[in-house]
Design an enzyme around this catalytic site. Structure first.
Site, PDB file in Angstrom:
ATOM      1  N   ARG A 171       0.826  -1.216   0.000  1.00 53.48           N
ATOM      2  CA  ARG A 171       0.000   0.000   0.000  1.00 53.48           C
ATOM      3  C   ARG A 171       0.860   1.266   0.000  1.00 53.48           C
ATOM      4  O   ARG A 171       0.536   2.268   0.646  1.00 53.48           O
ATOM      5  CB  ARG A 171      -0.959   0.015   1.198  1.00 53.48           C
ATOM      6  CG  ARG A 171      -1.929  -1.133   1.238  1.00 53.48           C
ATOM      7  CD  ARG A 171      -2.885  -1.131   0.050  1.00 53.48           C
ATOM      8  NE  ARG A 171      -3.835  -2.229   0.150  1.00 53.48           N
ATOM      9  CZ  ARG A 171      -3.640  -3.445  -0.370  1.00 53.48           C
ATOM     10  NH1 ARG A 171      -2.518  -3.698  -1.028  1.00 53.48           N
ATOM     11  NH2 ARG A 171      -4.536  -4.398  -0.236  1.00 53.48           N
ATOM     12  N   SER A 244     -11.344  -0.032   2.337  1.00 55.32           N
ATOM     13  CA  SER A 244     -10.595  -0.452   3.529  1.00 55.32           C
ATOM     14  C   SER A 244      -9.975   0.767   4.193  1.00 55.32           C
ATOM     15  O   SER A 244      -9.199   1.496   3.563  1.00 55.32           O
ATOM     16  CB  SER A 244      -9.506  -1.450   3.140  1.00 55.32           C
ATOM     17  OG  SER A 244     -10.078  -2.617   2.602  1.00 55.32           O
ATOM     18  N   GLU A 340      -5.404   4.095   6.057  1.00 59.51           N
ATOM     19  CA  GLU A 340      -5.074   4.032   4.644  1.00 59.51           C
ATOM     20  C   GLU A 340      -5.481   5.294   3.882  1.00 59.51           C
ATOM     21  O   GLU A 340      -4.681   5.829   3.106  1.00 59.51           O
ATOM     22  CB  GLU A 340      -5.703   2.793   4.005  1.00 59.51           C
ATOM     23  CG  GLU A 340      -5.186   2.502   2.613  1.00 59.51           C
ATOM     24  CD  GLU A 340      -5.551   1.107   2.142  1.00 59.51           C
ATOM     25  OE1 GLU A 340      -5.886   0.970   0.953  1.00 59.51           O
ATOM     26  OE2 GLU A 340      -5.496   0.164   2.938  1.00 59.51           O
TER      27      GLU A 340
END
Length: 344
Positions: A171, A244, A340
């Site tokens: 990520r 997410s 995130e």
């Protein structure tokens, strides 16, 4: 370049429709970019702000507006997709940054170019995909990314990054680590002729088996991924969310052994570097957050990893609930969750 070639910059623009969490916010100034030369001209003009007063916006699926944005929002609207070349081993396919990601994935499959099927139905744009090295069901964008083209927002220079220069990690990428520096304009992918389905995730393997596909095609794998995601994840058009909300944490072997001894059911995924990836959604669920809400913000009943807007949420509400979840997970498991989405 003459001033009439500059893209139109608008004042006091509502951003409600430009973020999937459905937060109400306004941009002090806003510009839509559908031409690279026009962007370069704008960068060289008096209208171009300093780095801390500009925000690059794609599909708004990984963005939380903390309030009105006191600067220039640069909305990427570049479109186009094409086959760049092919050989005995692969096809090279390029898409402009403003192309919707899922539409691009399904288009590649319709052309007979496999590789991206596990990444189906991920919201956002092609240009946003390399920033956080999107991944799902055992496949990351990095596995098929060939090059990324981007404009340096300080110098207006157009540069092409190799996959290695993108410094992809879980990520993460060089673009995420240098916020406000680069505006991605296009991404090129290498899609293999010699294809095998990536069914390492048990949930995906079960879905494929349940459909009776002993040897699934790339499109069938995509269909299975779509079905799973639609069951588990809320549609942003119906219930605001940013996908997410937390990264799956990575721990070393010793830390994992201690956690696993106490919680044998803890889902875990060994990584090539020896670290163990934990399931953040499971950790959050064990802390009682799945389906729980605090005011207008809560965890989705089908997936604890997804924070949702039940209506009327503000950026400060999202930040408060995220902090409470992180604190509970840290207190119970000694694991720090990382947010995130980007707060702007």
């Amino acid at each position: 370049m003459p001033t009439d070639a500059l893209p139109a910059v608008h004042s006091d623009v509502a951003l409600d429709a430009f973020n999937t969490f459905g937060l109400s916010a306004r941009a002090q100034r806003y510009v839509a970019i559908d031409d690279i030369a026009a962007l370069q001209a704008l960068i060289g003009s008096p209208q171009w702000p300093a780095a801390d007063r500009r925000l690059v916006l794609g599909g708004g699926s990984n963005l939380i507006f903390a309030g009105d944005y006191p600067g220039l929002v640069v909305h990427v609207a570049l479109r186009g997709r094409r086959l760049c070349g092919e050989d005995d081993g692969a096809w090279w396919v390029e898409a402009a940054a403003g192309e919707p990601w899922h539409d691009f994935v399904r288009w590649t499959l319709a052309q007979g170019w496999p590789g991206l099927e596990n990444l189906s139905l991920i919201p956002g744009t092609v240009g946003a995909a390399p920033v956080q090295n999107i991944g799902a069901y055992g496949v990351e964008l990095a596995a098929h990314c060939d090059t990324v083209e981007a404009v340096d927002l300080d110098s207006a220079t157009l540069r092409r990054f190799t996959a290695q220069e993108c410094a992809f990690a879980y990520r993460d990428s060089v673009f995420r680590r240098q916020p406000g520096r680069w505006l991605i304009t296009a991404v090129r992918f290498r899609l293999p002729r010699c294809w095998q389905p990536a069914l390492g995730y048990p949930e995906l393997a079960r879905e494929v088996a349940a459909r009776g596909w002993a040897a699934p095609t790339p499109t069938q794998v995509s269909d299975a991924v779509i079905a799973i995601r639609q069951r588990k994840l809320p549609d942003p058009a119906q219930l605001g969310n940013a996908g997410s909300f937390f990264k799956n944490p990575l721990v070393d072997g010793a830390r994992f052994a201690a956690l696993h001894a106490q919680w044998p059911a803890l889902p875990h995924y060994p990584q090539a570097d020896g670290q163990i990836k934990l399931a953040a959604g499971w950790l959050i669920e064990q802390c009682g957050w799945k389906g729980r809400r605090d005011g207008a913000v809560g965890c989705h009943a089908g997936q604890a990893l997804v924070l949702v807007n039940h209506g009327g949420a503000r950026g400060e509400d999202v930040r408060r609930v995220a902090a409470a979840i992180r604190a509970d997970v840290a207190a119970r498991f000694g694991v720090e969750l990382e947010v995130e989405p980007v707060f702007a």
